[in-house]
Design an enzyme around this catalytic site. Sequence first.
Site, PDB file in Angstrom:
ATOM      1  N   GLU A  51       0.721  -1.227  -0.166  1.00 28.56           N
ATOM      2  CA  GLU A  51       0.016   0.023  -0.096  1.00 28.56           C
ATOM      3  C   GLU A  51       0.814   1.156   0.071  1.00 28.56           C
ATOM      4  OE1 GLU A  51      -2.637   0.835   3.351  1.00 28.56           O
ATOM      5  OE2 GLU A  51      -3.909   1.918   2.278  1.00 28.56           O
ATOM      6  N   MET A 101       0.515  -2.636   9.031  1.00 26.99           N
ATOM      7  CA  MET A 101      -0.058  -2.839   7.472  1.00 26.99           C
ATOM      8  C   MET A 101      -0.943  -4.053   7.488  1.00 26.99           C
ATOM      9  SD  MET A 101      -0.759  -1.626   4.497  1.00 26.99           S
ATOM     10  CE  MET A 101      -1.824  -2.424   3.437  1.00 26.99           C
ATOM     11  N   GLU A 102      -2.394  -3.757   6.967  1.00 23.16           N
ATOM     12  CA  GLU A 102      -3.525  -4.678   7.042  1.00 23.16           C
ATOM     13  C   GLU A 102      -3.662  -5.745   6.278  1.00 23.16           C
ATOM     14  OE1 GLU A 102      -3.689  -1.122   6.570  1.00 23.16           O
ATOM     15  OE2 GLU A 102      -5.293  -0.961   5.062  1.00 23.16           O
ATOM     16  N   ASN A 103      -2.735  -5.989   5.292  1.00 22.73           N
ATOM     17  CA  ASN A 103      -2.824  -7.192   4.400  1.00 22.73           C
ATOM     18  C   ASN A 103      -3.543  -8.149   4.927  1.00 22.73           C
ATOM     19  OD1 ASN A 103      -0.408  -6.005   3.342  1.00 22.73           O
ATOM     20  ND2 ASN A 103       0.718  -6.920   5.107  1.00 22.73           N
ATOM     21  N   HIS A 133      -6.897  -1.246  15.347  1.00 22.49           N
ATOM     22  CA  HIS A 133      -6.895  -0.350  13.951  1.00 22.49           C
ATOM     23  C   HIS A 133      -6.642  -1.477  12.805  1.00 22.49           C
ATOM     24  CE1 HIS A 133      -5.818   3.264  11.450  1.00 22.49           C
ATOM     25  NE2 HIS A 133      -5.510   2.334  10.663  1.00 22.49           N
ATOM     26  N   GLU A 134      -5.674  -2.191  12.987  1.00 17.99           N
ATOM     27  CA  GLU A 134      -5.463  -3.115  11.704  1.00 17.99           C
ATOM     28  C   GLU A 134      -6.402  -4.171  11.598  1.00 17.99           C
ATOM     29  OE1 GLU A 134      -3.336  -1.985   9.723  1.00 17.99           O
ATOM     30  OE2 GLU A 134      -2.385  -0.810  11.293  1.00 17.99           O
ATOM     31  N   HIS A 147      -9.741  -2.717   9.849  1.00 16.22           N
ATOM     32  CA  HIS A 147      -9.407  -2.722   8.440  1.00 16.22           C
ATOM     33  C   HIS A 147      -9.708  -4.093   7.765  1.00 16.22           C
ATOM     34  CE1 HIS A 147      -7.571   0.858   7.516  1.00 16.22           C
ATOM     35  NE2 HIS A 147      -6.572   0.663   8.247  1.00 16.22           N
ATOM     36  N   GLU A 162      -9.017   4.595   6.426  1.00 19.24           N
ATOM     37  CA  GLU A 162      -8.508   5.172   7.653  1.00 19.24           C
ATOM     38  C   GLU A 162      -9.217   5.783   8.556  1.00 19.24           C
ATOM     39  OE1 GLU A 162      -6.093   3.786   7.945  1.00 19.24           O
ATOM     40  OE2 GLU A 162      -5.103   3.277   6.050  1.00 19.24           O
TER      41      GLU A 162
HETATM   42 ZN   LIG Z   1      -4.888   2.313   8.644  1.00 24.13          ZN
END
Ligand SMILES: [Zn+2]
Length: 1009
Positions: A298, A434-436, A467-468, A471, A490
Amino acid sequence: MKCGFVLKAHSVTTMLFHANLPRNMIENSMFEEEPDVVDLTFPALDPDEVTYEPRSSRLLVRGLGENDMDDDEEDCESSARLLGMSFMNRSSAHRSNSSPYTRQAPPRSCSRPSSRTIVVCVLFLVIVASMTMVLYFLPACTFTKAGCPKPNKTNPIEPVYPISTNGELFPWAQLRLPQSIKPLSYDLTLNPDLDKMTFTGRTVINMSILHSTNRIVFHGANLSITKATFMASDVTVLEYKPRQQLAVNFSEELKAGQYCVLTMEYSANFSNTYDGFYNSSYIDKDGNKRVLAATQFEPLSARKAFPCFDEPAFKATFLIKISRKKTYMTLSNMPKAKSTNLSNGLVQDEFEKTSVNMSTYLVAFIVANFTSITKNVSGTQVSVYSVPEKIGHTEYALTITSKLLEFYNNFFDINYPLKKLDLVAIPDFLAGAMENWGLITFRETTLLVGNESSLLEKQVVASVIAHELAHQWFGNLVTMRWWNDLWLNEGFATYMEYMSLQEVSLPNYSALDKDALSSSHAVSTDVNTTEQVEEMFDSVSYEKGASILLMLNASFPGDQQFRKGIIEYLKQFSGLNTDTDDLWNSLTQTDKPTHHMNVSQMMTSWTSQKGFPLVTVNLMGNQVTLTQEHFLLTSDNTTHTLWNIPVTYVNDSCSLAPECRQVFTLKNKSDTFKLSKNVTWLKLNYKSTGFYIVDYGKDGWSALTEALSKNVSVLTHEDRASLIHNIFALSRLGRVTFRQVLNLQKYFSLETETSPVMEALLQLNNIYRQLEKRQESNLASQVHKLNTNQTWDKEENVSKQELRSALLEMACSLNDENCTHQATSLFKKYKDSNGTIRIPGDLQQTVFTVAGQSDETWDTLFNMYVHATYDSEKRKMLKGLASTQNPQRLVQILSSGLRGSLIQTQELPLIISTMCQSFAGCLFAWDFIQENWDRLIEKFPIGSFAIQTIIKSVTSQSSTQAQLNKVQAFFSGLKERGSQMRSVQEALETIKLNRDWMDRNLPTLRRWL
Ligand SMILES: [Zn+2]
């Protein structure tokens, strides 16, 4: 992506950063890259172009900025533009009734040409050839400003096709890909070589043709394609590097409705920045260097690992195979299906095909030697991975993830859709996390905590995980259509952090401060260049996005209505892409039966325009008049923007409980309503859940100050903190005098709660830093005479720990003897015990910062830093090291950080922001940035969060005309290497505001101190 968070306890923001962008994007904004000759023979316009305004080439010019373009460049530009336009206009003369946006010419096909077509084609070619010759031989002055007719502004600007690397015409001229082809599935085979730092790959893309076309346009960056076949025939892949696009041309049209397969084999180097398929390394407990490879895609870097349609709306399934040495393991989004021994001694791991369609930026894979702990949570296998020596620090993350996964499954009423969920701590990682999908990657600091870690460190880990995980629904299951609506990802994930962990407060003040500048942008805003995609990762998308959701939720009568709306939104668009309107429509639908508010109408006023309102309240007995205006810190405060504001308020007889709160919706410039009885004061924006600032007028402020001086608990601590924030902001606007600010401070001797004290410290610290940078050090040292009562006793409560850390750090930074003495002796004990006596987590920063001040302990600290294992402790040591005033040592850590030797390059923004807390340090940082700008933007792309932070750190405390001139001169000299960044405009605006504030208030400050 979690691109940054604030550790308020340390009064300096601890920023984490998200991934890098391709280096060649710089070229993207350079006019020189645009072709200056247009070949009309190819290609014809297809439906993709009919629906788009071909604006990208025009935007390049806008990107340069009018002021920065000298006459020669402008001439050059207009000549090329006219060359393109005159051609196009002449060629289209025979189809006179085609309007720019309703062109009907079907794509020309060369597959079965009729004789008439051939005649027309030949004639056409002849005309084009003669025109080219005519133009070629025309004198250059034809295309100068004076010589050329002004273009008719109402005419369409036709696409100008660029030249591919092999010299052929590249068949696409826009940043966004054509819509004629939809990828359905990818088969990826990757063969990474961690010794040579290279990889080879094979990508098979199955696709469906939506509109007949004779080209396939997709993305690829830094890949060298060795073989490409389309339906078993060899094809040539064209490349246009500035836009990182690849294309295949076909002589015969691909017909709508067909299914096709494109296969490519390629090789590439691992990326040496923090995006794409990049290599990372760490030193293990035996002192050996271990390498690993991980991905960060991303926003725009999947294209660096495999050729693909790299836009969020092109969702597809992925089947991934990775080969490895037997000593390594691999991870990807899905569980491993099987492992096969290859003839070359390697093992190939094959992962299950993804069970969901997903965007390319969410694909991830890792080759490393990590170990894990694991647990089954409601049918999902949850694992936390780290390097082997840190596995003891993974337990907390596993516990929190399990709780949060159950919470979200229930809250969203949709179960997490994959069979497994891995959380991996990567030793060298720029973003916070990072939310992969199914394979969330983290910095070590944001995932690993031990028993000795402070409560605050644990809270940070919990927030980032919250947070992740959010997502996985907001972003992964339902994805924004394009990066202009990044806030849908976000803003929501940030909001859910706050929602799921009730103890976390929403940091909306940073977003208010940024959004008060005229260089700010709307939450949902146009994004037309790669730099603009990068710039979307800022506090407007994250914190303002979250704040307006909080405000909307707070304006509904119950707490279930908002949740019902988002469940409906997630269910309706599951697996699809959306834009902002889709969300408001879902929320409006659920809203209808019980409430008459039009969500869409109200919220569009918050997402489609930048800034926020200042609400002025005037209380006369029981009559209340509210007026709104744009809170804009610049002098030409003349916008006529209006917001639809759900104004909440409480009064002197009922001010604490949620039931006290009442709502009045202010839609007009001004409106009046009556209270049921007379009151002595009103407090608007109950618990600071609205995204606006309030001015109570002279009498209103006095009444509130008086009430608080009698009894501080007459308002909630959130309300007290918001009063402090608002009055400082109004002082900056010039609406209240600094004397009025000081009046409010009168109640302050009674204040004990963390959030108001922290807010006041933050505000005073800002003034202190500015005074220090004007070398008004006597004055500066007086600012913090307030509130430095410190305690070194153990604190059990996270909020009290936070406050204690902040107060101690401040006292020690002001050389309070008691403070520095305690810190020095704690450091000595720690050193002498050889690490067996630990410093409590929340005191570490103060102790390391004091240690960083003396040359002798600095060397000890540096040695500790090099050998320390845990990232969070290391970062505090590094901040201690960076706070030294010794020029030699400052240069040592800056250059070490730039080389990435003993200090990882990912830490440079942290080093610079810490250095900028002091006068001398900031001067060095500024010199360093100027000298090394090109190397910095190679590591951190233009517009990225890391660059935003560096610019802000080094400029935001300047307040003199001389400083302004220097900053302006440097950045304007950068031209296409960054002068157009929004953060540069912000920096200039901020310095001007600081200068004006100091001019107005320095005399008062002198008297006060
Ligand atoms: Zn985020």
